[in-house]
Design an enzyme around this catalytic site. Structure first.
Site, short mmCIF file in Angstrom:
data_model
loop_
_atom_site.label_atom_id
_atom_site.label_comp_id
_atom_site.label_asym_id
_atom_site.label_seq_id
_atom_site.Cartn_x
_atom_site.Cartn_y
_atom_site.Cartn_z
N GLU A 326 0.85 -1.20 0.00
CA GLU A 326 0.00 0.00 0.00
C GLU A 326 0.88 1.24 0.00
O GLU A 326 1.76 1.39 0.87
CB GLU A 326 -0.89 0.04 1.24
CG GLU A 326 -2.08 -0.86 1.22
CD GLU A 326 -3.05 -0.56 2.36
OE1 GLU A 326 -4.23 -0.90 2.21
OE2 GLU A 326 -2.64 0.01 3.38
N CYS A 327 0.66 2.13 -0.93
CA CYS A 327 1.33 3.43 -0.99
C CYS A 327 2.85 3.24 -0.90
O CYS A 327 3.47 2.80 -1.85
CB CYS A 327 0.79 4.35 0.11
SG CYS A 327 1.09 6.10 -0.19
N GLY A 328 3.46 3.56 0.24
CA GLY A 328 4.90 3.38 0.36
C GLY A 328 5.33 1.95 0.11
O GLY A 328 6.39 1.69 -0.48
N TYR A 330 3.87 -0.08 -1.92
CA TYR A 330 3.78 -0.22 -3.37
C TYR A 330 5.05 0.30 -4.03
O TYR A 330 5.60 -0.32 -4.95
CB TYR A 330 2.55 0.53 -3.85
CG TYR A 330 2.25 0.50 -5.33
CD1 TYR A 330 2.50 -0.62 -6.11
CD2 TYR A 330 1.66 1.61 -5.95
CE1 TYR A 330 2.19 -0.64 -7.47
CE2 TYR A 330 1.33 1.60 -7.29
CZ TYR A 330 1.61 0.47 -8.06
OH TYR A 330 1.30 0.45 -9.39
N SER A 426 -0.84 -0.71 -4.71
CA SER A 426 -1.63 0.46 -5.07
C SER A 426 -1.34 1.59 -4.10
O SER A 426 -0.95 1.35 -2.95
CB SER A 426 -3.12 0.12 -5.02
OG SER A 426 -3.91 1.28 -5.25
#
Length: 437
Positions: A326-328, A330, A426
């Site tokens: 997730e985010c970081g 990803y 993502s």
């Protein structure tokens, strides 16, 4: 049910976070068991609330969560004497369109749970006019009860007297007045406060804030203003765990994990197996899935790129079992992460993603994702509710999209995430499984 109240404000920057932390610690020091909650999508404030109250804090979100889930989360206050919740932005601020059970505003949570609101007002630059602002907030929504106000950043005794007189004329209780003080502040960085785990002497800082709050506020009156939580506790979960044994990255670079997700996964029988990529630790080799949360990998990109044991273990795991970032997280699954100085750092290379923190641009808002491929714990076709909050820019995202993603207004956004084999990622942060279309 446990009585509760919600600390809110007319706008961000009024001081509600400090007031919430001070109240949590002050009530705790008085011997009360205080359960914190945070309205809206936020990873950082709940960690400070946990430090202040010595109890995990849980997020409540009317846009992303169905009403039964919000009610179910109040079970965490079952053994508490008092609930102190912190709002998000201004009391009525939310998404332009409603989600699962509201628009994400703190007012939705206060109304649903029967919690009176305490309005923290930054009164610098005004005096009697503050009463007009408070009166407007009290009267805008008939399903909201305003218990009273806290006057923050008061300049002088005369300043306080003028405002108190105007509030009395408007029949608005004043719980106290806090003078301007540099002691009532915490260091910040680009995504909010510097994380609680990175702050030295945090316990002493909480005590100092609590002492100031207790000296200037009527704690007994605030406690008495709380009302019983009314929304019935129901059985509702945020989603299936991604495996029975879940290896989760957890350190200063990977810290953005919602407490309700971990609680629900554990309740479903999953084991949480934390490890530190910054310490070059290897995720448990028996894990069914690896979950890389968001955080601040852009601040530690050099160390992550040198964590050879960690990166090699990710690649071995991905040969047979799912990994989600997730985010970081990803960004770390991608090929390259470019830091703020423009230096390129090789990441795991399990996805073709290239991101840059040197080309900063804020991406912020609620997101609804419909999966185009399976993601750890979820089959293709499922709708997920969450949010996006980062400054990194995608330079390349060559793999197949993970989901179709829209914002709160239903408009498509370009950060679809991507997948390759069992690896998914993502910029979308999961809050809860959404309603079927």
């Amino acid at each position: 049910m446990t009585p509760g109240l919600l600390i809110t404000a007319p706008r961000s920057g009024s001081g509600k976070t400090i007031m919430t932390l001070g109240l949590l610690r002050a009530f705790t020091l008085k011997g009360l068991c205080v359960q914190p909650f945070k309205s809206g999508p936020d990873y950082i404030d709940p960690t400070f609330q946990q430090a202040a109250s010595r109890r995990p804090s849980f997020n409540l979100d009317s846009w992303a969560m169905p009403s039964p889930m919000i009610g179910a989360l109040t079970r965490h206050a079952g053994d508490a004497d008092l609930i102190v919740a912190e709002g998000v932005m201004g009391l009525f601020d939310g998404a332009p369109m409603a989600g699962e059970s509201g628009n994400g505003s703190s007012a939705d949570i206060a109304a649903a749970l029967n919690w009176p609101v305490v309005l923290v007002m930054d009164v610098s630059g005004q005096s009697q006019s503050a009463a007009a602002v408070a009166h407007g907030f009290r009267s805008l929504r008939p399903d909201i009860v305003m218990a009273g106000v806290i006057l923050n950043r008061v300049a002088s005794e005369r300043h306080e007297r003028l405002i108190r007189a105007a509030m009395a004329e408007a029949d608005i209780p004043v719980f106290g007045a806090i003078p301007r003080s540099e002691a009532l502040s915490l260091p910040e960085r680009h995504l909010g406060l510097v994380q609680a785990t990175e702050q030295a002497d945090l316990d002493a800082t909480m005590d100092r804030i609590a002492d100031i709050i207790a000296a200037h506020l009527d704690l007994s009156a605030i406690h008495a203003a709380a009302r019983p939580t009314l929304l019935q506790t129901q059985s509702a979960k945020s989603g299936a765990p991604p495996g029975q044994r879940i290896a989760i990255a957890r350190d200063a670079a990977f810290s953005f994990t919602y407490a309700h997700l971990l609680s629900d996964w554990r309740a479903a029988g999953a084991e949480i197996l934390p490890f530190s990529p910054l310490a070059d630790e290897v995720p448990d080799t028996t894990a069914d899935a690896i979950w890389l949360p968001g955080g601040y990998p852009e601040l530690h990109a050099g160390r992550i790129a040198q964590a050879g044991r960690f990166l090699s273990a990710l690649r071995r795991h991905a040969e047979t079992r799912p990994i989600h970032g997730e985010c970081g997280g990803y960004m770390v699954l991608g090929e390259v992460l470019i830091d703020a100085q423009g230096h390129s750092h090789a990441m795991a290379g399990l996805l073709g993603l290239v991101t840059s923190f040197a080309e900063r641009r804020l991406h912020l808002g609620y997101r609804r994702a419909r999966l185009l491929a399976p993601m750890a714990g979820f089959p293709a076709g499922v709708s997920l509710n969450g949010h996006e909050f980062h400054y990194s820019t995608i330079l390349a995202q060559p793999d197949s999209p993970l989901a179709t993603v829209t914002d709160a207004e239903g408009k498509a956004v370009s950060s679809t995430g991507s997948h390759r084999g069992p690896v998914t990622g993502s910029f979308f942060h999961l809050i809860a499984e959404g309603s079927a279309a």
